[in-house]
Design an enzyme around this catalytic site. Structure first.
Site, PDB file in Angstrom:
ATOM      1  N   ASP A   7       0.886  -1.162   0.000  1.00 21.97           N
ATOM      2  CA  ASP A   7       0.000   0.000   0.000  1.00 21.97           C
ATOM      3  C   ASP A   7       0.925   1.213   0.000  1.00 21.97           C
ATOM      4  O   ASP A   7       1.524   1.547   1.014  1.00 21.97           O
ATOM      5  CB  ASP A   7      -0.873  -0.042   1.266  1.00 21.97           C
ATOM      6  CG  ASP A   7      -1.637   1.254   1.508  1.00 21.97           C
ATOM      7  OD1 ASP A   7      -1.645   2.130   0.622  1.00 21.97           O
ATOM      8  OD2 ASP A   7      -2.233   1.382   2.606  1.00 21.97           O
ATOM      9  N   LYS A  73       2.630  11.187  -3.731  1.00 20.65           N
ATOM     10  CA  LYS A  73       1.582  10.498  -4.501  1.00 20.65           C
ATOM     11  C   LYS A  73       0.666  11.483  -5.240  1.00 20.65           C
ATOM     12  O   LYS A  73       0.124  11.170  -6.284  1.00 20.65           O
ATOM     13  CB  LYS A  73       0.759   9.641  -3.539  1.00 20.65           C
ATOM     14  CG  LYS A  73      -0.191   8.676  -4.201  1.00 20.65           C
ATOM     15  CD  LYS A  73      -0.716   7.731  -3.131  1.00 20.65           C
ATOM     16  CE  LYS A  73      -1.753   6.780  -3.630  1.00 20.65           C
ATOM     17  NZ  LYS A  73      -2.155   5.859  -2.551  1.00 20.65           N
ATOM     18  N   GLU A 152      -7.239   0.341  -4.384  1.00 18.99           N
ATOM     19  CA  GLU A 152      -7.213   0.298  -2.913  1.00 18.99           C
ATOM     20  C   GLU A 152      -8.529  -0.192  -2.295  1.00 18.99           C
ATOM     21  O   GLU A 152      -8.493  -1.055  -1.409  1.00 18.99           O
ATOM     22  CB  GLU A 152      -6.824   1.667  -2.354  1.00 18.99           C
ATOM     23  CG  GLU A 152      -5.345   1.938  -2.569  1.00 18.99           C
ATOM     24  CD  GLU A 152      -4.952   3.400  -2.392  1.00 18.99           C
ATOM     25  OE1 GLU A 152      -5.780   4.199  -1.918  1.00 18.99           O
ATOM     26  OE2 GLU A 152      -3.807   3.730  -2.739  1.00 18.99           O
ATOM     27  N   ASP A 174     -12.888   5.450   2.282  1.00 22.00           N
ATOM     28  CA  ASP A 174     -11.448   5.541   2.535  1.00 22.00           C
ATOM     29  C   ASP A 174     -10.996   6.992   2.565  1.00 22.00           C
ATOM     30  O   ASP A 174     -10.916   7.651   1.531  1.00 22.00           O
ATOM     31  CB  ASP A 174     -10.685   4.762   1.449  1.00 22.00           C
ATOM     32  CG  ASP A 174      -9.160   4.780   1.663  1.00 22.00           C
ATOM     33  OD1 ASP A 174      -8.689   5.497   2.565  1.00 22.00           O
ATOM     34  OD2 ASP A 174      -8.460   4.080   0.924  1.00 22.00           O
TER      35      ASP A 174
END
Ligand code: ADP
Ligand code: MG
Length: 517
Positions: A7, A73, A152, A174
């Site tokens: 992850d 990211k 994810e 999330d």
């Protein structure tokens, strides 16, 4: 062959592995932690970069903010972003991510006592082609063969499935450090079906930190302090303390931030109530996105069987309270919000291992337990971006985005449409677009390909353009001449926003040569 599940988060990363007993477990890093801050500090040792990754890098954030890279990211797939270190070298987002991945790889090797060669890396569901490709490239640069890029929320649902036998309609909510994802899924035994997904790549814990930072700045201004004149060190300290205050408010009702500005001690108090009020519009935005995802599939809050709370930011009480109020359910944190995505990636790694062993790939060893735990698992995912082509509306003569594959189509997906040439010509140009809007201004142009028709055709000549998404959401296209039924061209999109094969080679060498701590 050792495949781990990674992850690669905006703020924290984690690595898991499916052990021989068929169960995924998290691997501790070099510092004995289950998650690693996705933070890189570029230390300059006599003119050479020696990047420091993780908690130690994060701790030094306020001492040397200029040498620190965080939230990388957010810049994946952005060709204009680069970081110039104090040694004069410059790094792309893929290279910075590769430095983090290398540190994770070394940590996993230490934990497992064997070399890690392959990885499944997770990405937010709404990551587009350029960001997915950049993630894959980061793995390659780090010396990892990336066997799959997995969404994810799908990973989180897999982790949930491996810890519970319950079936039903699942909402994966999330909220991480920098991104928000809402995904609707249906689990029936070993079947995981993604129904719809959406998100905001600029909404996460970072934005909640900013609310507290602004609150502190206002307080400083009231005390007659010029906030524009604060040093970079002081700004970094305020950011750090704001995040700590936010975390504290997940369990206490009021907290204090202590600062020393111009030798003057400053004390700022913030209560949960005040924070909730500041946060309300961000929370509302996540609810709007979630409701759009539910509406798209005609699902209401009361239809949900489970809500999976993923990402560290779901620990904020305002999130739990709001979701409980909306759904009318008491929410349990059924899986660890920090570990679920990486555990799910390890499940996918197990699936890939079994597939590779069936294909008799080299060096694959797989236990009976792994085979029996993953062999029935079936995942149906959807596209997160609409794909289309630029066309001209014959009524208005204006260019528009003609969608060929709508978002939330089952993957692999294909879609084609018939067009006619606007004039007499021997070539056409096919522009591939990504996005939902009809207005061409608001969509991404993925690439342009020139197609030779092989002869001069009249105005109004029929042409079919077909686009396809494969299992990894990689895109390719086909162009047919309808009159002759001939396939004129197959094309992949050019990926101008990604590194070329040569650039990748150079980057791999540069990163291999670095000493990473
Ligand atoms: P990502 O997947 O984006 O890397 P994570 O899921 O690891 O992010 O979540 C990191 C975010 O969670 C950070 O913004 C952090 O401040 C926040 N966070 C972690 N613990 C808490 C807590 N107890 N209360 C509030 N926020 C928290
Ligand atoms: Mg995350």
């Amino acid at each position: 062959m050792v495949i781990v599940g990674i992850d690669l988060g905006t703020t924290y990363s984690a690595v898991s592995y499916m052990y021989e007993d068929g169960k995924p477990r998290i691997l501790e890093n070099q510092d004995g932690e289950k998650t690693t801050p996705s933070v890189v500090m570029f230390q300059n040792f006599g003119g050479d970069d020696e990047p420091l990754v993780g908690t130690q890098a994060k701790q030094q954030a306020k001492l040397m903010p200029e040498d620190l890279v965080q939230y990388i990211k957010r810049f994946m797939g952005d060709p204009s972003w680069k970081f110039d270190s104090s040694t004069g070298k410059s790094y792309t987002p893929e290279e910075v991510s590769a430095i983090i991945l290398k540190r994770l790889k070394t940590g996993a090797e230490l934990a497992l006592g064997k070399e890690v060669t392959h990885a499944v890396i997770t990405v937010p569901a709404y990551f587009d082609d350029a960001r997915r490709t950049a993630t894959r490239n980061a793995g390659t640069i780090a010396g990892l063969e990336v066997v799959r890029v997995l969404n994810e929320p799908t990973a989180a649902a897999l982790a949930y499935g491996f810890s519970s036998d319950e079936n039903g309609i699942i909402l994966v909510y999330d909220l991480g450090g920098g991104t928000f994802d809402a995904t609707l899924m249906k689990k029936t035994d070993d079947n995981y079906e993604v129904i719809s997904t959406d998100g905001d790549r600029n909404l996460g814990g970072f934005d909640f930190d900013n609310l507290i930072i602004n609150y502190v700045y206002e307080h400083l201004s009231e005390q007659g302090i010029e906030t524009d004149d604060l040093s970079a060190e002081m700004e970094a300290e305020i950011r750090e303390k704001a995040e700590q205050a936010k975390r504290a408010l997940s369990s206490v009702d009021s907290t204090l931030i202590h600062l020393v500005v111009d030798k003057k001690p400053i004390r700022v108090e913030i209560t949960k109530e005040e924070f909730d009020q500041l946060a309300s519009s961000l929370v509302k935005r996540t609810i709007e996105i979630t409701e759009d995802v539910l509406d798209e599939s005609d699902v209401s809050w009361s239809d949900l069987d489970h809500i999976l709370m993923i990402g560290g930011s779901t620990r904020m009480r305002i999130i739990k309270e709001t979701l409980e109020e909306k759904s009318g359910k008491e929410l349990k944190y059924e899986i660890n919000p920090d570990e679920a995505v990486s555990l799910g990636a390890a499940v996918q790694a197990g699936i890939e291992l079994v597939r590779l062993s069936k294909e008799n790939a080299d060096g694959v060893e797989v236990s009976e337990e792994i085979i029996s735990s993953v062999e029935k698992v079936n995942i149906e995912d959807v596209t997160s971006q609409s794909l289309g082509t630029k066309a001209i509306d014959s009524n208005t003569d204006k260019e528009y985005n003609h969608i060929l594959i709508p978002r939330n189509s089952k993957i692999p997906a294909s879609g084609g449409s018939s067009f006619v040439t606007v004039g007499s010509t021997s070539r056409i140009s096919v522009v591939t677009t990504e996005g939902d809007e009809t207005d061409i201004k608001y969509v991404n142009i993925l690439g342009e390909t020139d197609v030779d028709l092989g002869r001069v055709v009249e105005k109004g000549h029929p042409i079919t353009i077909k686009l396809s998404y494969d299992i990894d959401q990689t895109i390719y296209g086909e162009v047919f001449d309808e009159e002759t039924d001939k396939l004129l061209k197959t094309f992949e999109i050019n990926r101008d926003n990604n590194m070329s094969a040569t650039q990748l080679k150079v980057a791999s060498k540069n990163i291999t040569d670095l000493k990473i701590n």
